[in-house]
Write an enzyme that holds these catalytic residues in place. Structure first.
Site: not given
Ligand SMILES: [Zn+2]
Length: 848
Positions: A127, A268-269, A300-301, A304
């Site tokens: 990303e 990172m997801e 959080h991940e 996602h």
């Molecule tokens: Zn995020």
């Protein structure tokens, strides 16, 4: 020339033309230390046969391109990070055979050799647009496809991707081939490859919808720090919570979490293959804020996986929604499903301050940003996209009610599974589930810019009762939107040494003034707190009596969230030159020792230090520095042995120390002649102490090298690089500049350590020459060094320690005339704004 940019219009045109049936990506990781083999086969359809388009590939040596069986000459077709594809058929097969380059900046496929044991570790980070540094892509989120990865690597390595790792097939010469099953439909930016001599652990989550295999990975040299049980606990809590709340089973089969070195962000997801910075496996003592934040990152991940990976934004205009949602969901889950039940206080103390600051910079933008191209996206991973968005989403949840919000989400996940959507699709789903009209809400909060300020205005009668009371709403003249806010109001009185809530009410604020008739006739409290409960996204002001009460007695408020709002109001008032730096430092010294919120304890010393160094009047600064140094020293000596407070204050004292006596004390902590009961002077704290000595001219290069010989890890190397750059010497700054700005071979995390140690308060003499040098390189840095290196330098090496009107004028002239691109200018403009704010605050502090 597009360079490595891609516009939204180009992406839309390509998406209208193509559907990508499948990718097969063959990577050969056995071809050397600098490059790897990359052969990509893409099957795709084209709705207009005969048309042309392009594929993306950055920085590659292309050996062979074949389109529908016909060779295409790389010398003419591959230019400017694109492969031109002409004469497309209805169904196409593109094969590109290339060599790509390992990254040392954390963009693409990063390669790391551990200095502790010389083992090799690779991981990908794609990303926003960096899958194209590893294989040939159509690099945009709405061209989803299924990916089959085939990886050749040394046979003793682990190789991990989005699909479960298969048994490798021996390929001779000590190498083996991993052929992964095709993935579910994914966007390129959430695909992943992680490979190397990683340590692996396998566990499982037994859930209502079946078993999810859970993998944990880290470097061999960090195995002793992998706290498996804590990581598994929150991972299982997260799955149990989200599968239920979202009404949709986890979609990607297995869930690996890989702790990787030299990582640019938190995590990172990647679908089913989450990468996290391996500083999250701490080798030294950390406080509760560290562990609380790690829990939030993990959640959080995980959020996602549904919102981002299963359903993905069409284009980066909805980046805010992607990040704000994950942000809201992780705090919600932390409170509901983990031991961190007061996480919203931490959100107020840590994240909302970030949002308010960002929203007052000249670069502020609507939450729903107009991301016309990749350059615009890349600088928008900011406090608006994450923290303001999450604050506003929290309001939306309150607005439609949680159960309707979740019901809307469940429908949304089913309707758009493995596909792409836009914000309007979510809004439609929520309108359906809640029965509320949401367009005007979205317009008011998402399309506009800036933060409102809410202030109490009142008259008192002869008996000290409110004769009138209004809430005034203000806005910056550049961003004059006034909004509707739902706020709480708390009235606190001093009762037997505590500040006790006498009364609270909730009301709607709308327009420039909102009458509050409920308060007329009510006796003025010692503290009147607007936005109690922190429902609103707005700066709040304290009236003079309330401010005095807070400065004297913040420690006597029992509610951590109310205290967080007071801390925040005081910090905003200091930044806005409505309260002096001296007052703010006095406030922090009075309340920090008994603050209970982990983020409050860990963040407030940094705010106070900023008040000392940037916001105090220069002629009063020396005395305030001493007050702060001695105040933190007292807090450290008074802290309970072994407490988080003690650790936090030890760090703050090291940062504040500048007198001979204080520096002697740091030396004594290092050599063991001073022992504070319960304070472990471990590897990271040693570096904090050495860094402070270096900054004050008491640790030379030999001393730093000696410390590094005790700790020859990548962390040790980064700390040593930082300490060298901190020294108040012309030669130290020259070397730091060379390593961080000129050289290309210094890895990302080491470069960041140098960059963030360059601008030091009180080193004006040696920093002065770097005003012009900074502005000179800023002209072209972005193009020459790429997003990661350039943004780090531009943000942290801006000469903000040298605040003066002359500096503002010089920067203004540069902004007028420089050919730098808008992304680079954004950082310079933000630095300029920091300086202008500091000068206003200094003038306020000078008046006392
Ligand atoms: Zn995020």
């Amino acid at each position: 020339m597009p360079g490595t940019n891609l516009t939204r219009d180009e992406a839309a045109a390509r998406a209208a033309l193509l559907e990508v049936t499948s990718y097969e990506v063959e990577l050969d990781l056995t071809t050397g230390d600098t490059t790897f083999g990359s052969t990509t086969t893409i099957a795709f359809t084209c709705s207009e046969p005969g048309a042309e388009t392009f594929a993306d590939l950055v920085g590659a040596t292309v050996h062979e391109i074949t389109l529908n069986g016909t060779a295409v000459d790389p010398a003419t077709a591959y230019a400017d990070s694109r492969i031109r594809l002409t004469g497309l058929a209805a169904e196409n097969t593109l094969v590109v055979r290339a060599d790509c380059t390992y990254s040392r900046t954390g963009e693409g496929l990063h390669r790391f050799v551990d200095p502790a044991d010389d083992r090799v570790y690779l991981y990908s980070q794609f990303e926003v647009p960096d899958a194209r540094r590893v294989f040939t892509t159509f690099e945009q989120p709405d061209l989803k496809s299924v990916f089959t990865f085939v990886v050749t690597a040394p046979e003793h390595w682990k190789v991990v991707s989005n699909s479960p790792s298969p048994e490798p097939t021996p390929a001779g010469d000590g190498s083996a081939v991993w052929r992964f099953e095709p993935t579910k439909p994914l966007s390129t930016y959430v695909t992943a490859i992680v490979a190397g001599e990683y340590h692996q652990e396998q566990h499982a989550y037994e859930g209502r919808h079946g078993t999810i295999p859970l993998g944990l990975y880290c470097r061999q040299s960090l195995v002793e720090h992998l706290d498996t049980e804590e990581l598994l606990t929150v991972t299982r809590q997260g799955f149990e919570f989200f599968e239920d709340a979202f009404g949709y089973p986890y979609p990607f089969g297995k869930y690996d979490q890989l702790f990787v070195p030299e990582y640019n962000m938190g995590a990172m997801e990647n679908a089913g293959c989450v990468t996290l910075r391996d500083e999250y496996l701490p080798r030294s003592r950390q406080d509760r804020a560290f562990y609380e934040f790690r829990v939030e990152v993990i959640l959080h991940e995980m959020a996602h996986m549904w919102f981002g990976d299963l359903v993905t934004m069409k284009w980066w205009d909805d980046l805010w929604l992607n990040e704000s949602f994950a942000e809201w969901a992780c705090y919600h889950a932390a409170v509901e499903a983990t031991e961190f039940t007061e996480s919203w206080t931490g959100f107020t103390n840590a994240r909302k301050n970030w949002a308010y600051r960002q929203d007052q910079l000249p670069s502020t933008h609507p939450i729903a940003a107009d991301n016309v191209d990749l350059h615009a996206v890349e600088v928008n991973f900011d406090g608006i996209t994450y923290a303001k968005g999450a604050s506003v989403l929290k309001q939306l949840v309150a607005w439609v009610r949680l159960e309707n919000f979740l019901e809307g989400l469940t429908g949304y996940f089913h309707d758009f599974e493995y596909a792409n959507s836009e914000f309007a699709d979510l809004l439609t789903a929520l309108e359906k589930s809640s029965g509320r009209e949401l367009d005007s809400w979205a317009q008011e909060w998402l399309q506009t810019t800036g933060v409102n300020t809410l202030a109490p205005r009142f008259e008192l009668d002869a008996e000290g009762r409110y004769a009138s009371f209004v809430v005034e709403q203000g806005a910056h003249p550049d961003h004059p939107t006034l909004r509707r806010h739902r706020i709480g109001v708390g009235l606190y009185d001093r009762v037997e040494g505590r500040l006790v809530r006498r009364q609270s009410l909730e009301l709607d604020v709308e327009g420039a003034t909102t009458e509050v008739p409920e308060l007329v006739g009510v006796t003025q409290p010692d503290l009147l707190l607007l936005n109690e409960g922190d429902l609103a996204y707005a700066k709040i002001r304290l009236d003079p009596r309330s401010l005095e009460t807070v400065v004297e007695g913040i420690a006597t408020i029992d509610d951590s969230l109310a205290r967080a709002l007071c801390w925040g109001a005081a910090w905003d008032m200091t930044r806005d030159a409505e309260m002096t730096a001296h007052q703010f430092v006095a406030l922090v010294l009075s309340g920090l020792g008994s603050e209970t919120d982990a983020f409050g304890v860990s963040r407030l010393p940094a705010y106070a230090a900023q008040a000392v160094h940037q916001y105090s009047a220069p002629e009063r600064r020396a005395a305030l520095r001493t007050t702060w140094e001695q105040g933190v020293r007292a807090l450290l000596h008074d802290a309970a042995p072994g407490s988080d407070h003690q650790l936090s204050f030890a760090r703050a004292f090291a940062a504040a120390a500048h007198s001979d006596a204080a520096l002697d004390e740091l030396e004594a902590l290092l050599d063991g002649s001073l022992v504070l009961d319960g304070l472990a002077v471990d590897a990271d704290l040693r570096w904090t102490l050495v860094g402070s000595l270096a900054r004050n001219g008491r640790a030379d290069a030999a001393r730093i090298a000696d410390e590094l010989s005790r700790d020859n890890t990548i962390s040790g190397q980064e700390h040593a690089a930082s300490a060298l750059a901190l020294r108040p010497l012309a030669e130290a700054k020259a070397q730091a500049w060379q390593d961080a700005v000129v050289r290309d071979d210094v890895p990302n995390e080491t470069q960041r350590s140098i960059v963030t140690s360059f601008q030091v308060p009180g080193q004006d003499d040696v920093l002065e020459p770097y005003v012009e040098r900074y502005l000179e390189v800023a002209d072209t840095l972005w193009e020459e060094k790429g997003t990661q290196r350039a943004s780090t330098v531009l943000e942290y090496m801006f000469p903000k320690q040298l605040a003066s009107e002359a500096l503002l004028a010089r920067v203004d002239a540069w902004l007028e005339s420089s050919p730098a691109n808008p992304a680079a200018k954004r950082y310079v403009r933000e630095g300029r704004d920091d300086v202008a704010r500091a000068l206003r605050a200094q003038a306020r502090d000078a008046r006392g």
